[in-house]
Motif scaffolding. Structure first.
Motif, mmCIF file in Angstrom:
data_model
loop_
_atom_site.group_PDB
_atom_site.id
_atom_site.type_symbol
_atom_site.label_atom_id
_atom_site.label_comp_id
_atom_site.label_asym_id
_atom_site.label_seq_id
_atom_site.Cartn_x
_atom_site.Cartn_y
_atom_site.Cartn_z
ATOM 1 N N GLY A 282 5.473 -15.531 -18.012
ATOM 2 C CA GLY A 282 5.922 -15.956 -16.698
ATOM 3 C C GLY A 282 6.815 -14.974 -15.984
ATOM 4 N N PHE A 283 6.932 -13.748 -16.493
ATOM 5 C CA PHE A 283 7.816 -12.744 -15.905
ATOM 6 C C PHE A 283 7.028 -11.677 -15.154
ATOM 7 C CE2 PHE A 283 10.229 -14.587 -19.346
ATOM 8 C CZ PHE A 283 11.524 -14.643 -18.864
ATOM 9 N N LEU A 284 7.670 -11.100 -14.138
ATOM 10 C CA LEU A 284 7.118 -9.953 -13.418
ATOM 11 C C LEU A 284 8.091 -8.776 -13.528
ATOM 12 C CD1 LEU A 284 5.614 -11.330 -10.073
ATOM 13 C CD2 LEU A 284 4.392 -10.407 -12.030
ATOM 14 N N PRO A 285 7.580 -7.544 -13.466
ATOM 15 C CA PRO A 285 8.466 -6.372 -13.568
ATOM 16 C C PRO A 285 9.477 -6.319 -12.425
ATOM 17 C CG PRO A 285 6.171 -5.732 -13.877
ATOM 18 C CD PRO A 285 6.154 -7.140 -13.383
ATOM 19 N N SER A 286 10.708 -5.964 -12.769
ATOM 20 C CA SER A 286 11.753 -5.734 -11.775
ATOM 21 C C SER A 286 11.949 -4.230 -11.670
ATOM 22 C CB SER A 286 13.054 -6.414 -12.207
ATOM 23 O OG SER A 286 14.080 -6.179 -11.273
ATOM 24 N N GLY A 287 11.324 -3.623 -10.693
ATOM 25 C CA GLY A 287 11.376 -2.177 -10.574
ATOM 26 C C GLY A 287 10.180 -1.520 -11.228
ATOM 27 N N HIS A 288 10.228 -0.206 -11.290
ATOM 28 C CA HIS A 288 9.059 0.594 -11.676
ATOM 29 C C HIS A 288 9.048 1.038 -13.135
ATOM 30 C CE1 HIS A 288 8.817 1.935 -7.154
ATOM 31 N NE2 HIS A 288 8.495 0.676 -7.340
ATOM 32 N N LYS A 289 10.132 0.795 -13.884
ATOM 33 C CA LYS A 289 10.246 1.383 -15.220
ATOM 34 C C LYS A 289 9.768 0.468 -16.347
ATOM 35 C CE LYS A 289 14.124 4.373 -13.933
ATOM 36 N NZ LYS A 289 15.540 4.762 -14.244
ATOM 37 N N LEU A 290 9.467 -0.781 -16.036
ATOM 38 C CA LEU A 290 9.006 -1.765 -17.034
ATOM 39 C C LEU A 290 10.044 -2.013 -18.115
ATOM 40 C CD1 LEU A 290 5.250 -0.697 -17.462
ATOM 41 C CD2 LEU A 290 6.195 -2.489 -16.003
ATOM 42 N N LEU B 17 8.138 5.418 -2.493
ATOM 43 C CA LEU B 17 6.686 5.474 -2.617
ATOM 44 C C LEU B 17 6.268 6.492 -3.676
ATOM 45 C CD1 LEU B 17 4.091 4.245 -1.399
ATOM 46 C CD2 LEU B 17 4.063 6.161 0.189
ATOM 47 N N ARG B 18 6.887 7.654 -3.667
ATOM 48 C CA ARG B 18 6.579 8.657 -4.689
ATOM 49 C C ARG B 18 6.918 8.130 -6.080
ATOM 50 N NH1 ARG B 18 5.191 13.630 -2.885
ATOM 51 N NH2 ARG B 18 5.686 14.208 -0.715
ATOM 52 N N SER B 19 8.047 7.422 -6.189
ATOM 53 C CA SER B 19 8.429 6.844 -7.478
ATOM 54 C C SER B 19 7.393 5.833 -7.959
ATOM 55 C CB SER B 19 9.798 6.174 -7.356
ATOM 56 O OG SER B 19 10.118 5.453 -8.523
ATOM 57 N N PHE C 292 4.152 5.712 -7.425
ATOM 58 C CA PHE C 292 2.934 6.344 -7.914
ATOM 59 C C PHE C 292 3.169 7.186 -9.169
ATOM 60 C CE2 PHE C 292 1.317 5.259 -3.717
ATOM 61 C CZ PHE C 292 -0.019 4.976 -3.973
ATOM 62 N N ALA C 293 4.440 7.455 -9.509
ATOM 63 C CA ALA C 293 4.736 8.308 -10.666
ATOM 64 C C ALA C 293 5.326 7.536 -11.839
ATOM 65 C CB ALA C 293 5.703 9.421 -10.248
ATOM 66 N N SER C 294 5.529 6.226 -11.701
ATOM 67 C CA SER C 294 6.279 5.449 -12.691
ATOM 68 C C SER C 294 5.363 4.683 -13.640
ATOM 69 C CB SER C 294 7.211 4.472 -11.968
ATOM 70 O OG SER C 294 8.161 5.165 -11.201
ATOM 71 N N PRO C 295 5.924 4.184 -14.758
ATOM 72 C CA PRO C 295 5.108 3.453 -15.741
ATOM 73 C C PRO C 295 4.429 2.209 -15.204
ATOM 74 C CG PRO C 295 7.191 4.128 -16.727
ATOM 75 C CD PRO C 295 7.286 4.458 -15.266
ATOM 76 N N VAL C 296 4.967 1.589 -14.137
ATOM 77 C CA VAL C 296 4.342 0.386 -13.607
ATOM 78 C C VAL C 296 2.977 0.684 -12.986
ATOM 79 C CG1 VAL C 296 5.324 0.477 -11.267
ATOM 80 C CG2 VAL C 296 4.871 -1.748 -12.351
ATOM 81 N N THR C 297 2.719 1.948 -12.665
ATOM 82 C CA THR C 297 1.407 2.355 -12.147
ATOM 83 C C THR C 297 0.693 3.161 -13.228
ATOM 84 O OG1 THR C 297 2.199 2.422 -9.863
ATOM 85 C CG2 THR C 297 0.174 3.622 -10.345
ATOM 86 N N THR C 298 -0.172 2.491 -13.973
ATOM 87 C CA THR C 298 -1.002 3.216 -14.942
ATOM 88 C C THR C 298 -2.302 3.672 -14.302
ATOM 89 O OG1 THR C 298 -2.123 1.209 -15.727
ATOM 90 C CG2 THR C 298 -0.079 1.858 -16.870
ATOM 91 N N HIS C 299 -2.748 2.928 -13.267
ATOM 92 C CA HIS C 299 -4.010 3.238 -12.591
ATOM 93 C C HIS C 299 -3.881 2.987 -11.094
ATOM 94 C CE1 HIS C 299 -5.374 2.777 -16.739
ATOM 95 N NE2 HIS C 299 -6.468 3.430 -16.398
ATOM 96 N N VAL C 300 -4.730 3.647 -10.347
ATOM 97 C CA VAL C 300 -4.852 3.413 -8.913
ATOM 98 C C VAL C 300 -6.303 3.065 -8.619
ATOM 99 C CG1 VAL C 300 -4.594 4.378 -6.597
ATOM 100 C CG2 VAL C 300 -2.982 5.040 -8.401
ATOM 101 N N LEU C 301 -6.515 1.989 -7.879
ATOM 102 C CA LEU C 301 -7.852 1.645 -7.408
ATOM 103 C C LEU C 301 -8.036 2.307 -6.043
ATOM 104 C CD1 LEU C 301 -8.009 -2.195 -8.216
ATOM 105 C CD2 LEU C 301 -8.607 -0.253 -9.688
ATOM 106 N N ILE C 302 -9.094 3.096 -5.912
ATOM 107 C CA ILE C 302 -9.401 3.783 -4.663
ATOM 108 C C ILE C 302 -10.618 3.123 -4.039
ATOM 109 C CG2 ILE C 302 -9.999 5.984 -3.583
ATOM 110 C CD1 ILE C 302 -8.819 7.390 -6.032
#
Length: 265
Positions: free
Chosen positions: A38-46, A116-118, A120-130
């Motif tokens: 039931g939790f969601l990430p708080s920030g980009h570092k997981l 925005l740069r953070s 796309f560079a942080s652990p919370v983004t493992t993939h990007v859907l294009i």
């Protein structure tokens, strides 16, 4: 996981003394474990999570509805490609595209370039859907995702062409992502929170559930009842003190709800 309780504004008149609940993963736990609780990430570092009313799709139950098919038909010839964070180059053109979207669609002036740069560079983004148009290769949108093989995909930030706002492109991207996740054998697609009527579009999918503080529920009527507790007498007191709500949505009683809870003191 370890929990911390961060005190929020009290309501002395109704004996409501709330705490925001934060979770910190322990050794051997992965983000999918905390998402499932039931939790969601708080920030980009997981490294920290917050408990909330968030939503997901049980992908073994997913099948395109008539509404889903209607949305998909609106964007023929647009394909979705999933690339790893390392293989996604955040060019100046892509950066400008995303910044333009946030300035147009986000309250408070959008997202800063540094944030925005953070993202796309942080652990919370493992993939990007294009999302790309086949006819000319033009990129129409991106979605930053956290993917854990077989278990979960967290659909985090979506950015799409502001030329096509109001043309169901965002709904197309989310629906296509659900199809892709189902094909990939992912168990759950997490879609973020639902605290307003404007977020009810997330309920459009077969297999939809939301976390109600005790368990995952697939009752849209229950969710709408929660959204209706926004003010006045309907919003006073604790939810579980509301006898009418319990009668409608917890007919098995509080004892059974407590017995089924995954949280232990």
């Amino acid at each position: 996981m370890k929990l911390l309780f961060s005190e929020s504004r009290p309501d002395h008149g109704h004996y409501v003394y709330p705490f925001a609940i934060w979770a910190f993963p322990e050794e051997g736990e992965t983000p999918a474990d905390l998402l499932a609780a039931g939790f969601l990430p708080s920030g980009h570092k997981l490294d920290r999570y917050y408990l909330c009313r968030h939503t997901r799709v049980v992908l073994k139950q997913f099948a395109a509805t008539s509404e889903n098919r209607r949305v998909l038909r609106k964007w023929p010839g647009v394909q979705c490609e999933a690339v790893s964070r390392e293989d996604f180059a955040l060019s100046e053109e892509r950066l400008a595209f995303c910044l333009s979207y946030t300035r147009s669609r986000f309250s408070g002036g959008g997202m800063s370039e540094a944030r925005l740069r953070s993202l796309f560079a942080s652990p919370v983004t493992t993939h990007v859907l294009i999302f790309r148009r086949e006819s000319d290769g033009r990129e129409l949108g991106y979605v930053t995702c956290y993917r854990e093989a077989g278990r979960a995909l967290f659909y985090y930030y979506a950015f799409y062409s502001i030329e096509h706002v109001g043309q169901s492109l965002g709904a197309f991207m989310m629906t296509t992502a659900a199809q892709w996740c189902a094909r990939e054998g992912i168990e759950y697609l997490y879609l973020g929170t639902c605290y307003s009527e404007s977020a009810l579009y997330k309920t459009q999918f077969a297999g939809f559930e939301f976390f109600n503080g005790m368990r995952w529920s697939n009752s849209r009527d229950e969710l709408k009842a929660l959204l209706g507790r926004g003010g006045g007498d309907a919003g006073d007191g604790h939810l579980l003190e509301d006898e009418g709500f319990r009668a409608r949505h917890l007919p098995e009683g509080l004892g059974a709800a407590a017995a089924a809870s995954r949280f232990r003191g």
